[in-house]
Scaffold this active site. Structure first.
Site, short mmCIF file in Angstrom:
data_model
loop_
_atom_site.label_atom_id
_atom_site.label_comp_id
_atom_site.label_asym_id
_atom_site.label_seq_id
_atom_site.Cartn_x
_atom_site.Cartn_y
_atom_site.Cartn_z
N SER A 161 51.50 17.10 70.28
CA SER A 161 52.63 16.35 69.75
C SER A 161 52.78 16.67 68.27
O SER A 161 51.79 16.88 67.57
CB SER A 161 52.38 14.85 69.94
OG SER A 161 53.13 14.11 68.99
N HIS B 298 50.89 3.60 98.61
CA HIS B 298 51.64 2.78 97.63
C HIS B 298 51.07 2.94 96.22
O HIS B 298 51.20 2.03 95.40
CB HIS B 298 51.64 1.30 98.01
CG HIS B 298 52.02 1.06 99.44
ND1 HIS B 298 53.31 0.84 99.86
CD2 HIS B 298 51.26 1.01 100.56
CE1 HIS B 298 53.34 0.66 101.18
NE2 HIS B 298 52.09 0.77 101.63
N GLU C 32 54.80 18.98 84.02
CA GLU C 32 56.08 18.25 83.91
C GLU C 32 57.27 19.19 84.15
O GLU C 32 58.26 18.82 84.78
CB GLU C 32 56.20 17.60 82.54
CG GLU C 32 55.26 16.43 82.37
CD GLU C 32 55.25 15.90 80.95
OE1 GLU C 32 55.42 14.69 80.77
OE2 GLU C 32 55.08 16.71 80.01
N LYS D 190 47.43 13.71 70.85
CA LYS D 190 48.08 13.95 72.15
C LYS D 190 47.79 15.34 72.73
O LYS D 190 47.71 16.31 72.02
CB LYS D 190 49.61 13.82 72.00
CG LYS D 190 50.11 12.43 71.80
CD LYS D 190 49.88 11.50 72.99
CE LYS D 190 50.78 11.82 74.16
NZ LYS D 190 52.19 11.50 73.92
#
Ligand code: ARG
Length: 467
Positions: free
Chosen positions: A283, A161, A296, A289
């Site tokens: 970024s 979980h 991804e 960043k």
């Protein structure tokens, strides 16, 4: 290629020219040119067989085979002029052959139709793709095993979980993906077995009147499963391609789950790993960043591979036997899915090799979150307390520790005695993460001894000595 006007495989019964838009929607050359090597190879095997069977003269066969070699060389040298008026790869190859060797080129298509031809080409292409994909998966597995070996004893929180559950070895976690990839390879091998069956000889749909010997063509082209047993089936099903796309969808789902973990683990919240700069991006506005774009994209591309599977199944659904032009829509999803999964596998291997693993951060995370509560319950059960009751007592220990901002290791022996009189000093040793890990010796469990053996076995299996 000189522009000798439209070379048509079916011009005879037509009085009017094809509409320009019809030509455009009909043409598959923009994508099926990827089948050129398979198309030429299969044509050469077909011609050789026609020669052996006495259907073509040996002179013609030699001209055809040599001419096809020349066409292949031209294509590979980038000299072929691709034209939508020539529809597809089969027409291009034949038209060019005609220019090179004249008349005999027209005999190549004896006892054959583009219907069994294209099914043969695509099967050959899928067979080669299965081999490339297997190699890609093998390299992915090797990258996982190498990373696991480099951090064989690092302990991380295991999750259910997405809540910290029990400590596990990081290497054990990685080996889970080696197992998934192994089944992915098994599925590809299975798909290969059913794909390696030759449709050539089925002709348009009903078979042919010529005295063919497709079995020798199968042998020649590496169709280890022999020849198709039903001509209608041979030209009209694409189940081998659908199987490949399902196998690839599941592979990509596996890759996506790993990608998701890499994304999670590389957040400041987890901090278990750092992805190399080479597989991250920055970024344009936030200078601090570092984004896990490669991971991804691997996660995101799962959608398109599943889309490829759905597209093909939808094309097949409701098609009456035998060949229908709908089937031309089979190729792009197959090419796209194979390209996508190969790309992802190729990116993942170096991404894993360059991954920085922060064992300290994992060890710290294991200390918080009461991952050793099960150990306490097992400890009590081993001392004769029924497990249900032991679970209850361990739960109260967690509550006690949590309320005072401590962990189970920090509770005093008097506090433990207050919870159960059977608890003694040896409880502290039981609460150590190493203890929790190494006691999990059940088959496939995370114990160090198990994982060491699994790593050894994987190394032997995935790096076989050269024969
Ligand atoms: N380009 C076609 C395909 O991919 C080749 C077969 C054409 N057959 C036909 N009967 N028109 O399916």
């Amino acid at each position: 290629m000189s522009d000798s006007g439209d070379y048509k495989l079916w011009g005879g019964r037509f009085a009017e020219p094809t509409h320009e838009l019809m030509q455009r929607i009909n043409a598959s050359i923009n994508f099926d040119r990827r089948l050129y090597a398979q198309d030429i190879r299969a044509s050469q095997a077909h011609a050789a067989m026609l020669g052996r069977q006495g259907v073509l003269s040996l002179e013609d066969v030699v001209l055809i085979i040599q001419g096809l070699d020349a066409v292949k060389e031209e294509i590979e040298a980038g000299e072929m002029a691709w034209r939508t008026s020539l529809e597809d790869i089969h027409t291009h190859v034949e038209a060019r052959l005609q220019e090179l060797i004249g008349q005999p080129a027209g005999r190549l298509h004896t006892a054959r139709s583009r219907n069994d031809q294209v099914a043969t080409d695509l099967r050959l292409w899928v067979m080669a793709a299965c081999r490339d994909l297997d190699q890609g998966l093998l390299e992915f597995q090797r990258a996982l095993v190498s990373l696991a070996e480099a951090h064989a004893l690092a302990i991380m929180p295991g999750y259910t979980h997405l809540q910290r559950a029990q400590p596990v070895l990081f290497s054990h976690h990685l080996l889970a993906y080696v197992e998934m990839a192994q089944r992915d390879r098994d599925r590809l091998a299975d798909c290969y077995r059913r794909t390696a069956v030759l449709p050539l000889g089925a002709a348009a749909l009903a078979g042919t009147t010529y005295p063919l010997d497709p079995a020798t063509v199968a042998l020649d082209l590496g169709f280890t499963g022999g020849t198709c047993l039903n001509s209608l089936d041979a030209v009209s099903d694409r189940d081998f391609a659908a199987e490949l796309l399902f196998a690839l969808t599941l592979t990509q789902v596996h890759l996506s789950r790993l990608a998701e973990e890499l994304i999670l683990w590389s957040t400041s919240e987890f901090g278990f790993v750092r992805l190399a700069d080479a597989f991250s991006t920055g970024s344009s506005i936030m200078p601090q960043k570092k984004n896990p774009d490669a991971a991804e994209l691997i996660r995101g591309k799962t959608g398109r591979v599943l889309g490829d599977l759905v597209a093909l199944l939808t094309v097949l659904k409701g098609l009456p036997l035998a060949y229908n032009k709908d089937l031309q829509e089979d190729k792009e999803p197959v090419f796209d899915a194979v390209d996508t999964v190969l790309d992802c596998l190729h990116v993942l291997a170096p991404m894993l090799a360059s991954l920085e693993v922060r064992e300290q951060a994992m060890a710290q995370a294991v200390r918080a979150g009461f991952l050793n509560a099960t150990e306490l319950a097992d400890y009590l059960a081993a001392k004769g307390v029924p497990f249900r009751q032991a679970h209850e007592i361990a739960g109260r220990a967690v509550l006690l520790a949590e309320r005072s901002g401590r962990v189970l290791e920090n509770l005093g022996i008097e506090e433990y005695k207050g919870l159960s009189s059977v608890i003694e000093e040896d409880v502290y040793q039981v609460l150590e993460p190493e203890h929790a890990v190494n006691r999990r010796l059940s088959p496939g469990g995370t114990a160090g001894d198990n994982v060491r053996a699994a790593l050894k076995e994987a190394r032997k299996r995935l790096w076989p000595p050269p024969a």
